[in-house]
Scaffold this motif. Structure first.
Motif, short mmCIF file in Angstrom:
data_model
loop_
_atom_site.label_atom_id
_atom_site.label_comp_id
_atom_site.label_asym_id
_atom_site.label_seq_id
_atom_site.Cartn_x
_atom_site.Cartn_y
_atom_site.Cartn_z
N ALA A 65 3.32 25.26 -33.69
CA ALA A 65 3.42 25.76 -32.20
C ALA A 65 4.23 25.00 -31.21
O ALA A 65 4.81 25.39 -30.41
N ALA A 66 3.98 23.53 -31.27
CA ALA A 66 4.60 22.81 -30.34
C ALA A 66 5.98 22.76 -30.86
O ALA A 66 6.90 22.60 -29.68
N GLU A 67 6.48 22.82 -31.84
CA GLU A 67 7.87 22.68 -32.43
C GLU A 67 8.60 24.07 -31.54
O GLU A 67 9.73 23.83 -31.02
N ARG A 68 7.82 24.93 -31.67
CA ARG A 68 8.36 26.30 -31.21
C ARG A 68 8.50 26.37 -29.62
O ARG A 68 9.45 26.75 -28.98
N ALA A 69 7.38 25.81 -28.93
CA ALA A 69 7.27 25.58 -27.45
C ALA A 69 8.67 24.57 -27.04
O ALA A 69 9.13 24.93 -26.08
N LEU A 70 8.99 23.38 -27.75
CA LEU A 70 9.93 22.67 -27.44
C LEU A 70 11.52 23.25 -27.47
O LEU A 70 12.42 23.06 -26.87
N GLY A 71 11.51 23.93 -28.55
CA GLY A 71 12.56 24.83 -28.98
C GLY A 71 12.97 26.10 -27.84
O GLY A 71 14.03 26.28 -27.53
N ASP A 72 11.74 26.38 -27.10
CA ASP A 72 11.93 27.80 -26.48
C ASP A 72 12.76 27.16 -25.26
O ASP A 72 13.42 28.04 -24.56
N CYS A 73 12.37 25.90 -24.92
CA CYS A 73 12.83 25.54 -23.49
C CYS A 73 14.10 24.44 -23.86
O CYS A 73 14.62 23.72 -22.74
N ALA A 74 14.50 24.19 -25.08
CA ALA A 74 15.33 23.15 -25.36
C ALA A 74 14.98 21.88 -24.87
O ALA A 74 16.06 21.06 -24.31
N VAL A 75 13.86 21.41 -24.94
CA VAL A 75 13.35 20.09 -24.45
C VAL A 75 13.31 19.21 -25.57
O VAL A 75 12.53 19.39 -26.56
N ASP A 76 13.78 17.88 -25.44
CA ASP A 76 13.88 17.09 -26.52
C ASP A 76 12.60 16.49 -26.44
O ASP A 76 12.01 15.97 -25.53
N PRO A 77 11.70 16.05 -27.95
CA PRO A 77 10.49 15.44 -27.82
C PRO A 77 10.64 14.18 -27.31
O PRO A 77 9.28 13.74 -26.85
N VAL A 101 -1.01 15.67 -34.60
CA VAL A 101 -0.12 16.35 -34.13
C VAL A 101 1.10 15.70 -33.59
O VAL A 101 2.36 15.72 -33.78
N ALA A 102 0.69 14.63 -32.78
CA ALA A 102 1.82 13.86 -32.18
C ALA A 102 2.64 13.00 -33.24
O ALA A 102 3.94 12.85 -33.02
N ASP A 103 1.96 12.38 -34.25
CA ASP A 103 2.54 11.75 -35.47
C ASP A 103 3.60 12.72 -36.01
O ASP A 103 4.69 12.31 -36.26
N ARG A 104 3.11 14.07 -36.38
CA ARG A 104 4.18 14.86 -37.02
C ARG A 104 5.17 15.35 -35.98
O ARG A 104 6.22 15.53 -36.49
N LEU A 105 5.37 15.22 -34.63
CA LEU A 105 6.02 15.38 -33.79
C LEU A 105 7.07 14.26 -33.63
O LEU A 105 8.06 14.46 -32.70
N GLY A 106 6.72 13.30 -33.96
CA GLY A 106 7.35 12.07 -33.59
C GLY A 106 7.07 11.31 -32.45
O GLY A 106 8.09 10.63 -31.92
N LEU A 107 5.97 11.84 -31.66
CA LEU A 107 5.56 11.25 -30.56
C LEU A 107 4.82 9.99 -30.66
O LEU A 107 3.77 9.75 -31.50
N ASN A 108 5.26 9.13 -29.78
CA ASN A 108 4.68 7.77 -29.98
C ASN A 108 4.67 6.94 -28.53
O ASN A 108 5.46 7.37 -27.64
N GLN A 109 3.70 5.90 -28.11
CA GLN A 109 3.78 5.10 -27.08
C GLN A 109 3.40 6.15 -26.08
O GLN A 109 4.39 5.97 -24.98
N LEU A 110 2.45 6.92 -26.18
CA LEU A 110 2.25 7.86 -25.04
C LEU A 110 0.77 8.19 -24.83
O LEU A 110 0.20 7.85 -26.00
N PRO A 111 0.23 8.51 -23.73
CA PRO A 111 -1.21 8.77 -23.81
C PRO A 111 -1.40 10.18 -24.33
O PRO A 111 -0.50 11.18 -24.18
N THR A 112 -2.85 10.25 -25.23
CA THR A 112 -3.11 11.56 -25.92
C THR A 112 -4.44 11.89 -25.38
O THR A 112 -5.21 11.23 -25.13
N TYR A 113 -4.77 13.09 -25.34
CA TYR A 113 -6.06 13.72 -24.80
C TYR A 113 -6.62 14.64 -25.61
O TYR A 113 -5.80 15.41 -26.06
#
Length: 340
Positions: A65-77, A101-113
């Motif tokens: 779902a996150a990949e689709r949301a990022l693609g929907d607005c062309a925002v780079d992860p 989920v963050a790991d799968r999206l390649g997100l790192n060094q950011l706060p998660t909740y």
């Protein structure tokens, strides 16, 4: 404070739809009872109702779902500065599903909740994300909501193995996930998040729903507890009243003219309940945006499915209100959007 916009939206449903005939056959109940009492036509299961095999995890669905949301607005992860996930059914107590989920999206060094909550959780996540952007510390974040309820349910039980308070959950719920990219910039979908309501009102009230830490399919029933129990009569009584309070409180807070409300995203417990709520609100000029009859009650994913449908029809200058009621300990939640 900076304004906050919904820039991109994405959703994910697992597998093919399961219609009432197939579900009634698996449960050993009457198909007409499902259609008349619940009013939901289809739902999607992350777990095979015949074999019990789990085919999708919550992390699977949220990442897609996150990949689709990022693609929907062309925002780079790489632009994502934080992530918030709301769920009542995490894959495990630890690690938190949001981190998988963050790991799968390649997100790192950011706060998660990760917020542990029922149907109001998605709105709570939006509230947290909006506050993080409004404080000026972040510009872009990812909000997720999803549930995989079927892991708590054993469809092999049939009507003789589950009481009414438990059996209703087998026909109410489906699995799914949704995501939204929030931004301080009016980009992508350009939906201004004008207002968020998030309030516990359950002091002194018995829980309307209880979800235990175990699943009926993977632990015994020696103590007689059900994995999921629903006080459906209390839900039927309170949810329409609370939905009206949410909508009219937000209209008053915003100073909006109710006659100029273009879209309404009502609570999505079931097809039948949603129809009752909309009728009782008395807002004939607002077009209803609902999905529960086709998706089932996907818990924290539902507002994102509604947002996805809204985004395709709302025009600049139009307004929308969304309401969500959590029955576990009674939470009123909602948010307002304006297309710019």
């Amino acid at each position: 404070m900076p304004e906050v916009y919904v820039a991109g939206i994405g959703t994910r449903l697992p597998g093919p739809p399961v219609d009432n005939e197939a579900l009634a056959g698996a449960l050993g109940v009457n198909r007409e009872w499902i259609e008349q009492f619940i009013g939901t036509r289809t739902r999607h299961f992350a777990r095979d109702p015949q074999t019990g095999e789990i085919r999708w995890s919550l992390a699977d669905l949220c990442a897609q779902a996150a990949e689709r949301a990022l693609g929907d607005c062309a925002v780079d992860p790489a632009r994502i500065e934080f992530a918030v996930l709301a769920t009542a059914t995490p894959d495990a107590l630890m690690p938190a599903t949001v981190n998988l989920v963050a790991d799968r999206l390649g997100l790192n060094q950011l706060p998660t909740y990760q917020l542990q909550s029922g149907c109001a959780g998605a709105v709570q996540a939006l509230d947290v994300a909006r506050s993080l952007i409004q404080c000026g510390r972040y510009r872009t974040g990812l909000v997720l909501g999803g549930d995989v309820s079927t892991k708590h349910l054993d469809v092999s039980l049939g009507p003789s193995g589950a009481g009414p308070a438990e059996l209703v959950n087998y026909v109410l719920f489906g699995d799914g996930a949704g995501a939204a990219v929030l931004s301080a910039e009016p980009e992508g979908r350009r939906l201004l998040l004008s207002h968020v309501l998030n309030r516990l009102i359950g002091t002194g009230l018995d829980p309307g729903q209880t979800v235990e830490w175990f699943g009926a399919a993977d632990r015994g029933r020696e103590d007689g507890r059900a994995a999921v129990a629903e006080d459906y009569k209390a839900v039927e009584q309170l949810v329409p009243t609370l939905a009206a309070e949410i909508v009219w409180e937000m209209i008053d807070d915003l100073g909006w003219d109710a006659g100029r409300l273009d879209f309404l995203l009502p609570p999505q417990l079931s097809g039948r309940m949603t129809a009752r709520i909309v009728e009782g609100l008395g807002l004939p000029g607002a077009k209803e945006i609902s999905c529960v009859a086709d998706t089932g009650n996907t818990g924290n994913a539902l507002p994102f499915f509604q947002l996805e449908r809204l985004a395709d029809v709302i025009a600049p200058g139009q307004r929308a209100l969304a309401a969500a009621v959590e029955s576990s300990k009674w939470i009123k939640a909602g948010f307002a959007l304006e297309a710019v």
